[in-house]
Design a protein around this motif. Structure first.
Motif, PDB file in Angstrom:
ATOM      1  N   HIS A   1       0.841  -1.201   0.000  1.00 56.95           N
ATOM      2  CA  HIS A   1       0.000   0.000   0.000  1.00 56.95           C
ATOM      3  C   HIS A   1       0.878   1.253   0.000  1.00 56.95           C
ATOM      4  CE1 HIS A   1      -3.198   2.727   1.492  1.00 56.95           C
ATOM      5  NE2 HIS A   1      -2.209   3.255   2.173  1.00 56.95           N
ATOM      6  N   LEU A   2       1.877   1.264   0.850  1.00 55.60           N
ATOM      7  CA  LEU A   2       2.720   2.464   0.947  1.00 55.60           C
ATOM      8  C   LEU A   2       3.509   2.696  -0.335  1.00 55.60           C
ATOM      9  CD1 LEU A   2       4.209   2.424   4.536  1.00 55.60           C
ATOM     10  CD2 LEU A   2       2.473   3.897   3.602  1.00 55.60           C
ATOM     11  N   TRP A   3       3.893   1.612  -0.975  1.00 54.51           N
ATOM     12  CA  TRP A   3       4.728   1.753  -2.159  1.00 54.51           C
ATOM     13  C   TRP A   3       3.891   2.112  -3.383  1.00 54.51           C
ATOM     14  CZ3 TRP A   3       7.158  -3.079  -4.920  1.00 54.51           C
ATOM     15  CH2 TRP A   3       7.836  -2.652  -6.068  1.00 54.51           C
ATOM     16  N   ILE A   4       2.865   1.295  -3.651  1.00 56.81           N
ATOM     17  CA  ILE A   4       2.133   1.443  -4.905  1.00 56.81           C
ATOM     18  C   ILE A   4       1.018   2.466  -4.801  1.00 56.81           C
ATOM     19  CG2 ILE A   4       0.722   0.224  -6.597  1.00 56.81           C
ATOM     20  CD1 ILE A   4       3.644  -0.613  -6.600  1.00 56.81           C
ATOM     21  N   TYR A   5       0.320   2.461  -3.672  1.00 55.64           N
ATOM     22  CA  TYR A   5      -0.895   3.249  -3.581  1.00 55.64           C
ATOM     23  C   TYR A   5      -0.596   4.644  -3.046  1.00 55.64           C
ATOM     24  CZ  TYR A   5      -5.565   4.424  -1.844  1.00 55.64           C
ATOM     25  OH  TYR A   5      -6.753   5.037  -1.565  1.00 55.64           O
ATOM     26  N   ALA A   6       0.071   4.701  -1.897  1.00 54.49           N
ATOM     27  CA  ALA A   6       0.340   6.019  -1.318  1.00 54.49           C
ATOM     28  C   ALA A   6       1.540   6.676  -1.985  1.00 54.49           C
ATOM     29  CB  ALA A   6       0.569   5.880   0.175  1.00 54.49           C
ATOM     30  N   GLY A   7       2.418   5.866  -2.573  1.00 54.98           N
ATOM     31  CA  GLY A   7       3.570   6.434  -3.258  1.00 54.98           C
ATOM     32  C   GLY A   7       4.603   7.011  -2.322  1.00 54.98           C
ATOM     33  N   SER A   8       4.462   6.741  -1.027  1.00 55.33           N
ATOM     34  CA  SER A   8       5.406   7.367  -0.106  1.00 55.33           C
ATOM     35  C   SER A   8       6.577   6.455   0.232  1.00 55.33           C
ATOM     36  CB  SER A   8       4.690   7.814   1.152  1.00 55.33           C
ATOM     37  OG  SER A   8       3.732   6.881   1.551  1.00 55.33           O
ATOM     38  N   ALA A   9       6.399   5.159   0.130  1.00 48.90           N
ATOM     39  CA  ALA A   9       7.538   4.266   0.344  1.00 48.90           C
ATOM     40  C   ALA A   9       8.047   3.812  -1.020  1.00 48.90           C
ATOM     41  CB  ALA A   9       7.107   3.071   1.179  1.00 48.90           C
TER      42      ALA A   9
ATOM     43  N   GLN B   1      -1.909  11.011   5.408  1.00 47.69           N
ATOM     44  CA  GLN B   1      -0.938  11.090   4.314  1.00 47.69           C
ATOM     45  C   GLN B   1      -0.446  12.528   4.160  1.00 47.69           C
ATOM     46  OE1 GLN B   1      -2.631   9.006   0.984  1.00 47.69           O
ATOM     47  NE2 GLN B   1      -0.738   9.289  -0.157  1.00 47.69           N
TER      48      GLN B   1
ATOM     49  N   LEU C   1       3.488   2.459  10.388  1.00 45.22           N
ATOM     50  CA  LEU C   1       4.087   2.601   9.057  1.00 45.22           C
ATOM     51  C   LEU C   1       3.215   3.473   8.164  1.00 45.22           C
ATOM     52  CD1 LEU C   1       5.487  -0.901   8.216  1.00 45.22           C
ATOM     53  CD2 LEU C   1       6.735   1.219   8.305  1.00 45.22           C
ATOM     54  N   ILE C   2       1.900   3.280   8.272  1.00 44.98           N
ATOM     55  CA  ILE C   2       1.004   4.045   7.417  1.00 44.98           C
ATOM     56  C   ILE C   2       0.787   5.436   7.984  1.00 44.98           C
ATOM     57  CG2 ILE C   2      -1.345   4.161   6.514  1.00 44.98           C
ATOM     58  CD1 ILE C   2      -1.357   1.219   6.291  1.00 44.98           C
TER      59      ILE C   2
ATOM     60  N   PHE D   1       8.506  11.948   2.198  1.00 47.61           N
ATOM     61  CA  PHE D   1       7.061  11.796   2.326  1.00 47.61           C
ATOM     62  C   PHE D   1       6.673  11.585   3.784  1.00 47.61           C
ATOM     63  CE2 PHE D   1       7.401  10.755  -2.154  1.00 47.61           C
ATOM     64  CZ  PHE D   1       6.301  11.382  -2.671  1.00 47.61           C
ATOM     65  N   PHE D   2       7.628  11.099   4.566  1.00 41.68           N
ATOM     66  CA  PHE D   2       7.358  10.849   5.979  1.00 41.68           C
ATOM     67  C   PHE D   2       8.131  11.875   6.790  1.00 41.68           C
ATOM     68  CE2 PHE D   2       7.096   6.656   3.987  1.00 41.68           C
ATOM     69  CZ  PHE D   2       5.825   6.297   4.379  1.00 41.68           C
TER      70      PHE D   2
ATOM     71  N   LEU E   1      -4.241  13.576  -2.282  1.00 33.71           N
ATOM     72  CA  LEU E   1      -3.101  12.724  -1.958  1.00 33.71           C
ATOM     73  C   LEU E   1      -3.376  11.266  -2.280  1.00 33.71           C
ATOM     74  CD1 LEU E   1      -2.274  14.426   1.415  1.00 33.71           C
ATOM     75  CD2 LEU E   1      -1.039  14.657  -0.713  1.00 33.71           C
ATOM     76  N   ARG E   2      -4.657  10.892  -2.160  1.00 30.41           N
ATOM     77  CA  ARG E   2      -5.024   9.516  -2.455  1.00 30.41           C
ATOM     78  C   ARG E   2      -4.724   9.160  -3.912  1.00 30.41           C
ATOM     79  NH1 ARG E   2     -11.275   8.375  -1.944  1.00 30.41           N
ATOM     80  NH2 ARG E   2     -10.788   7.838   0.173  1.00 30.41           N
TER      81      ARG E   2
ATOM     82  N   HIS F   1      -2.196  10.161  -5.573  1.00 29.12           N
ATOM     83  CA  HIS F   1      -0.789  10.320  -5.894  1.00 29.12           C
ATOM     84  C   HIS F   1      -0.486  11.737  -6.372  1.00 29.12           C
ATOM     85  CE1 HIS F   1       2.844   8.171  -6.140  1.00 29.12           C
ATOM     86  NE2 HIS F   1       2.272   6.992  -6.277  1.00 29.12           N
TER      87      HIS F   1
END
Lengths: 435, 596
Positions: A374-382, B245, B490-491, B358-359, B310-311, B313
């Motif tokens: 999710h973080l990699w593909i969807y949120a793009g943050s990881a 996010q 993590l999220i 991003f974090f 943000l959802r 991208h």
């Protein structure tokens, strides 16, 4: 014992039927943990569509299943859900019967050994009793059918379930002592995904043991039987491959299936070790490292066969586990097959050292896979490193699990010959250390 | 491998950990909290810097001068809005067409699961108006969005005025390489949701909207503008989006860089940065700013209209004009220049913003804490759980007796998730409450009923609880909590950290042998619901708007209803997370306390 098995089967089928009709089925078909480019249902459907159009199903570079699978679904495409449920059921029943038979053999051997007074006297607590062995076959079926990994794999209609069924049938026919059927199913399994080739050694060892032929290179009877089994195996493999050729009247499937498995051109992320390495690697080194990675699967067969030649069923378990760890496109369905065997080795529990740690790691990783995806593909943050870190940890967990069982098995065997309470030469209590 | 394979060394390590377990847990907890509080201390943070080269060194001269004209447009818009009693769609369409944009409208409707008492809406119908300025310099494959919400009442007129003013000015420039979409959305986030879903051909929330007739390229970045006065004293940047996010830090850097260049006061969380980091007041300011960010992020709701971008991208932020009693005032021309500058820099982007972090957490606009610095604070708390898990090697019988509390607490969680909305009709018929109250009070009732339920049932179903039984249950609960909090952190780090702060001590001390009444009280005080209540008080305190207990309670009720609405309208995950996973996990611990 048939009633509880039926009950488990009914429960398993109900769960699958409910999930098939729920909204979970659609997203599951997209999960990279559950389906790989080899066994994704979407690709099978694409192959079928091409076949119906009169084109070669391999012409689009999407479909990588074997011709037999596509012809199977050509006839039963409308009942695909049921086929996958039946496949899971067959696997569970086959494993159930196989383990039941295997336990009988183990028990008989143990009885002879006891009568011959071959065990040291302090080892009585290691002796297995019929009471604890009674429920093992059921537990095996339970572990396979109700394992979330199997359920996901089945609901996503990953063809991995069919491969598992073939391998389970191979194990059943081997343990029942039918050399011909064993060779046929082994050929079928090899035809499906190459890697089960390494199961040739344990099957041969088991059949030899069953016929009381010692593994001795100077005995003609050993060579005779080996030759016989190899001919049956290669013969049926040849027949199956030729049959595929006649079905499609082209050799397209050889590069598309086996070339695809061996040269790993599709680097879609999965729970295996290949994708990240080969995505990062310079093209120049690719061939060399593909050889190195692929050899991993086959390499362990030789030392393990030597070490475990008295215990071919345990060797089968080890081989299946190694295949599912090191194969090029592993999915959770592959893992569920060797996990089904864990109850068979429940008597090793007292010798396992890291089982708690390993199960925690594997559970945590299973939860982290979707989160990091999710973080990699969807949120793009990881990024991919996060996901690969978990893949790596998951595989380290699997390797620790398998090596732990291996160690525990060897240690029990050691105790059965040398006594449970080992003494050092100076009389103090000794501990076994693996170094 | 030595530790894993050598039994002697292993035993030594386990003994050491068992002996020092309690002090280690306490040290870890304190260290975790101290680390977190230390994050706001300036020497421990990093200075923000622009990572994206395409936005870094280009010199831009801002030429926007039409601030006064924008104000006139704003007044005209206000008059039209008043006349129409809502969004003046036709006027907006004409105004945008007059400025040379391709104008389209999208109408949408949505019935909320229950009335939203904060914003007084239930059945929502609205229209979004947007105009596209086609890029003259490049193929139209990428786009930027400038949006301004059309809110009822007299607020936000200036934002629409400035948006139209900028549209007119941008139309005359030749350097645009990306389409620029000017969007006026009605009903704030609901309109934004409809527009974004229409733009991307998705429908995740079951809302009905008419398809978009015109579309630009893929959206690279978006800014949402909120201005309610002719002159402002400072600009506030809002970053927190759906599910905590955050946009790429470069967007914040860009805003900060232009505020510095143009000389506008800029704030984040409404707090102005202080220069005296080594004084107590300076540090306290930084801590307050960071804590506000943590609380807002943990809530998982979009804190501005940008939150839903943000959802998809798309890096997005809201810019909010603040008019307070300061001497130094800024007029609309300057704000326009700032936006012009930001858009010109964004126009230069060659790829999506991805270079920077991003974090992050921001103790001020010029300082940031990256994931590598703040994760250890959570890691130290999580280490306690690992220490507790690692100590025990249980198993054996009693797995079935553990299964019942597991199933029951999860069923309670499912009830907490589904019943409030399903049962609102029945509740309204039988009790003198409004629909919204019915939903919130049902949720609270189920939450409280859950406390009474599980510890009575396991005895009935599985006979006497054994000593081994609760140990296994505790082990499972702790492991469950470790995985759950780890994934959450993590999220959404803030949510994970706040939950860990309250749940970890409970997990550490709970056994059936501690004094029951006192521990029950402590557990209730540290339950997820109470955590929410405390967070509200802390938040109000940090906003410098302290509230009384009664106001706090009312706010608590409205926050719960907002949480449920956020989940139903925008797909925020906090409510299902708490009700389906965190609350059952806490119930397991509650179960241990009453283990007989």
């Amino acid at each position: 014992m048939a009633a509880p098995l039926t009950l488990v089967l009914i429960v398993a089928v109900t769960i699958r039927a409910v999930l098939f009709s729920s909204s979970l089925a659609e997203p599951l078909m997209e999960r990279v943990e559950v389906v790989s480019p080899l066994n994704a249902w979407k690709r099978v459907v694409e192959g079928l569509a091409l076949l119906d159009l009169g084109a070669s199903p391999y012409s689009g570079d999407v479909f990588h299943e074997t011709p037999l699978i596509i012809y199977l679904f050509h006839f039963v495409i409308d009942y695909a859900d049921i086929v996958f449920m039946i496949a899971d059921g067959i696997t569970a029943v086959a494993l159930y019967l196989a383990v039941q038979d295997y336990n009988k053999t183990v028990f008989r051997k143990q009885k002879y050994a006891l009568e011959a007074d071959r065990y040291p006297h302090d080892c009585l607590e290691l002796i297995r009793t019929p009471k604890e062995m009674y429920y093992i076959p059921l537990k095996v079926a339970l572990f396979y059918l109700l394992n979330p990994f199997t359920i996901f794999s089945c609901v996503a209609k990953s063809t991995c379930g069919l491969n598992n069924a073939v391998i389970a049938l191979f194990i059943l026919s081997t343990i029942k002592g039918s050399a011909f059927l064993s060779a046929v199913f082994l050929a079928l399994a090899t035809y499906q995904s190459i890697y089960p080739l390494t199961l040739f050694a344990p099957a041969l060892l088991f059949l030899l043991q069953r016929l009381y032929i010692p593994v001795n290179f100077y005995r003609p009877s050993f060579w005779l039987f080996t030759l016989q089994y190899a001919v049956m195996y290669l013969g049926s493999l040849c027949v199956i491959v030729c049959l595929s050729f006649f079905l499609l009247s082209s050799w397209d499937f050889i590069p598309s299936v086996y070339g695809f498995i061996l040269s790993v051109p599709d680097l879609t992320p999965n729970i295996g070790l290949f994708w990240y390495f080969f995505a990062e690697m310079f093209e120049h080194f690719r061939f060399f490292f593909i050889c190195v990675f692929q050899i991993n699967v086959f390499f362990y067969t030789i030392p393990l066969s030597i070490k475990l030649k008295e215990h071919p069923v345990f060797l089968i378990f080890m081989q299946i586990a190694i295949i599912s760890i090191f194969k090029s496109y592993p999915t959770v369905g592959d893992i569920s097959l060797y996990m089904a065997f864990l109850p068979v080795w429940s008597h090793l529990y007292r010798f396992l050292r890291n089982i708690f740690l390993v199960s925690c790691v594997m559970l945590a990783c299973s939860a982290l896979f979707p989160v990091l995806w999710h973080l990699w593909i969807y949120a793009g943050s990881a990024n991919s490193n996060f996901y690969y870190a978990i893949t790596l940890l998951f595989n380290v967990g699997q390797i620790l699990l398998v090596s732990d069982y291996f160690y525990a098995f060897l240690r029990r065997e050691h105790h059965l010959t040398h006594g449970l309470y080992l003494k050092r030469k100076d009389g103090s209590e000794a501990t076994l250390v693996l170094k | 491998m030595g530790l894993l394979s050598d039994p002697n060394r292993r035993r030594a390590l386990t003994n050491l950990l068992t002996r020092l377990n309690t002090p280690l847990c306490i040290v870890c907890y304190l260290a975790g909290v101290a680390w977190f509080m230390g994050l706001a201390f300036e020497p421990f943070t990093l200075r923000t810097y622009m990572s994206e080269n395409a936005m870094g060194s280009t010199m831009v001269e801002e030429r926007f001068l039409a601030g006064e004209r924008a104000l006139v447009t704003a007044r005209e818009f206000a008059a039209q809005k008043k006349k129409m009693g809502g969004m003046p769609v036709d006027w907006l369409v004409k105004a945008m067409q007059a400025r040379g944009l391709e104008v389209f409208t999208q109408s949408f409707s949505r019935t909320l699961p229950f009335p939203d008492e904060n914003k007084e809406r239930y059945m929502v119908h609205g229209t979004n108006v947007y105009g596209i300025l086609r890029a003259p310099r490049a193929p139209r494959t990428e786009a930027l969005v400038l949006s301004a919400p059309c809110t009822p009442g007299s607020s936000n007129n200036q934002a629409v005025g400035l948006l139209l003013g900028l549209a007119q000015y941008f139309r005359g420039q030749m350097y645009w390489a990306k389409d620029i979409i000017f969007l006026v959305n009605e009903h704030d986030l609901i309109g934004m949701q409809a527009w974004l879903e229409g733009y991307h051909h998705t429908n995740t929330t079951g809302m009905s909207w008419t398809p978009l007739e015109g579309r630009g390229g893929s959206i690279q970045a978006a800014l949402s503008l909120e201005l309610s006065s002719d002159i402002i004293t400072s600009l506030d940047l809002v970053l927190e989006g759906l599910n905590g996010q955050l946009p790429n830090l470069d967007l914040a850097n860009l805003f900060y860089a232009f505020c510095q260049k143009i000389g506008v006061l800029c704030t984040i969380q409404g707090k102005l940065q202080r220069n005296d980091w080594d004084s107590a007041a300076g540090y306290s300011q930084a801590v307050q700013t960071m804590l506000l960010m943590v609380l807002k992020q943990a809530s998982g709701r979009p804190w501005g209209d940008h939150g839903l971008f943000l959802r998809y991208h798309i890096e997005a932020a809201s810019i909010r004009g603040i008019n307070s009693f300061r001497q130094y005032k800024t007029d609309l021309t300057t704000v326009g220049k700032l936006l012009e500058g930001m858009f010109r820099k964004l126009n230069n982007l060659l790829e999506r913003l991805h270079q920077s972090y991003f974090f992050y957490l921001l103790p001020s606009l010029s300082r940031f804490v990256s994931i590598g610095y703040y994760m250890p604070a959570f890691g130290l708390l999580a280490a306690i759980l690992l220490l507790l898990v690692g100590m025990r090697e249980p198993f054996g019988p009693g797995v079935l007796s553990v299964l019942t509390p597991l199933i029951i607490s999860h069923l309670t969680g499912v009830a907490l998730y589904t019943l409030p909305i399903m049962a609102q009709q029945t509740a309204v018929e039988h009790f003198p409450v409004s629909e919204t109250e019915a939903v919130v009070l049902t949720a609270i009732a189920i939450y409280t009923a859950g406390l009474a339920l599980p510890h009575n049932t396991h005895r009935v179903l599985s006979g006497e609880g054994t000593e081994e039984g609760w140990r296994v249950l505790k082990l499972i609960a702790i492991f469950y909590m470790a995985v759950l909090l780890g994934c959450t952190a993590l999220i959404n780090f803030s949510l994970g950290f706040i939950l860990a702060l309250t749940l970890v001590p409970v997990a550490a001390f709970i056994t059936p042998h501690v004094p029951r009444v006192l521990s029950a009280l402590v557990m209730v005080l540290l339950s997820p619901g109470s955590t929410l209540l405390f967070s509200i008080f802390v938040y109000q305190e940090l906003q410098e708007a302290p509230i009384t207990l009664l106001e706090g309670w009312n706010l608590f009720l409205s926050v719960i209803s907002q949480g449920i609405l956020d989940h139903n309208l925008y797909g925020s995950l906090v409510y299902p997370l708490i009700s389906l996973l965190v609350y059952p996990c806490w119930l397991l611990l509650w179960n241990i306390l009453f283990w007989k």
